[in-house]
Design an enzyme around this catalytic site. Structure first.
Site, PDB file in Angstrom:
ATOM      1  N   GLU A   1       3.155 -19.610  -4.251  1.00 24.64           N
ATOM      2  CA  GLU A   1       3.765 -20.761  -3.582  1.00 24.64           C
ATOM      3  C   GLU A   1       3.375 -22.052  -4.308  1.00 24.64           C
ATOM      4  O   GLU A   1       4.199 -22.910  -4.569  1.00 24.64           O
ATOM      5  CB  GLU A   1       3.311 -20.798  -2.118  1.00 24.64           C
ATOM      6  CG  GLU A   1       4.213 -21.639  -1.240  1.00 24.64           C
ATOM      7  CD  GLU A   1       3.762 -21.624   0.224  1.00 24.64           C
ATOM      8  OE1 GLU A   1       4.385 -22.315   1.024  1.00 24.64           O
ATOM      9  OE2 GLU A   1       2.769 -20.926   0.539  1.00 24.64           O
TER      10      GLU A   1
ATOM     11  N   ARG B   1     -10.324  -5.546  -3.043  1.00 24.35           N
ATOM     12  CA  ARG B   1     -10.349  -4.602  -1.921  1.00 24.35           C
ATOM     13  C   ARG B   1      -9.546  -3.345  -2.237  1.00 24.35           C
ATOM     14  O   ARG B   1      -9.803  -2.280  -1.670  1.00 24.35           O
ATOM     15  CB  ARG B   1      -9.881  -5.271  -0.622  1.00 24.35           C
ATOM     16  CG  ARG B   1     -10.987  -6.111   0.038  1.00 24.35           C
ATOM     17  CD  ARG B   1     -10.513  -6.694   1.354  1.00 24.35           C
ATOM     18  NE  ARG B   1      -9.391  -7.597   1.132  1.00 24.35           N
ATOM     19  CZ  ARG B   1      -9.500  -8.911   0.965  1.00 24.35           C
ATOM     20  NH1 ARG B   1     -10.670  -9.488   1.026  1.00 24.35           N
ATOM     21  NH2 ARG B   1      -8.441  -9.647   0.743  1.00 24.35           N
TER      22      ARG B   1
END
Lengths: 172, 172
Positions: free
Chosen positions: B98, B61
């Site tokens: 994470e 994007r």
């Protein structure tokens, strides 16, 4: 800048993304504002006389060309993406590749029957992706006015798969 | 159009791309030329007074925003992509997520020590991707003048990971 001069910027990369393929690297065009603007001017000329409501861009190098053209023409930009990338309800279209198949998606509410779109991508090769995008736009209700490509690889005969008129800036 | 009006176009999509995440869908901004132009005008104002040589856009994007800004500012567009997508010799940078890790790449010859770049992406979230792109630009020899984002998710504190100054058009 003439198409021939822009063409001379493209770098051939052997065996990418797999052995036996000579990849046409267009990043030197993106990195040259004068060359890039010549491409945009060509696209803008190709739209003359058409009543276009949306630029439909194909992931992911099509996003680049489409986003530039959309902002210059002050037109909405609609994304066609690989499966699972668009977050809301989508329409999808699957098509056969030499080995296996591929799928493209568009948001269900992205287009209406009032819309007349121009589809844009970097390369017209076998035409599978472009044809699938034409089908997606029609499933969404819109009319395809034209397709635009930076490069056309003539020997792959992708043009034979297209239903709407098209233009390509550079041919190999 | 004010940032607040543009913000009101963004659609929250629950549990995308995975459960528990509320995804900010920016496609309605891309589909609204007045809103999109407001974003571009903000970015253009953010560059005032800077000597920028390249817009560096992060896949995918970021390609959209970067390609629009690059064509409006007549600046070269340099791509930062996921591994295996750029066809020629690359510099890569890996960073921890994470769970697991991710890698970004830039063409080795895309930037030089003379270059002063602006990095652009759609969202500043945890800042991992943006920080990795800063590191890539520095490894390539360039100076990062600024980072630009359409959206900043304040509670994820991504700004704390950035070294160069940054601007975001919309904050959540």
């Amino acid at each position: 800048m003439t198409p021939e001069t822009v063409k001379s910027l493209i770098k051939d990369v052997k065996d990418f993304p797999q052995e036996g393929i000579v990849f046409k690297d267009i990043t030197p065009i993106l990195e040259n504002p004068v060359a890039y603007r010549s491409v945009m001017n060509f696209f803008i000329n190709c739209l003359e006389g058409l009543k276009v409501t949306h630029i439909v861009a194909i992931e992911s190098r099509g996003f680049i060309l489409g986003a530039s053209l959309a902002v210059l023409k002050e037109l909405p930009l609609t994304l066609v993406r690989k499966p699972g990338k668009l977050p809301r309800k989508t329409i999808s279209y699957s098509y056969d590749l030499e080995y296996g198949s591929d799928t493209l998606e568009i948001h269900s509410d992205a287009l209406t029957s009032e819309d007349r779109v121009v589809i844009i991508d970097d390369v017209l090769a076998t035409g599978g992706t472009a044809h699938a995008t034409e089908e997606l736009c029609r499933k969404a209700g819109a009319q395809v006015e034209k397709l635009l490509f930076l490069i056309e690889l003539n020997e792959l005969k992708g043009a034979s798969k297209l239903q709407a008129p098209y233009n390509s800036f550079i041919q190999f």
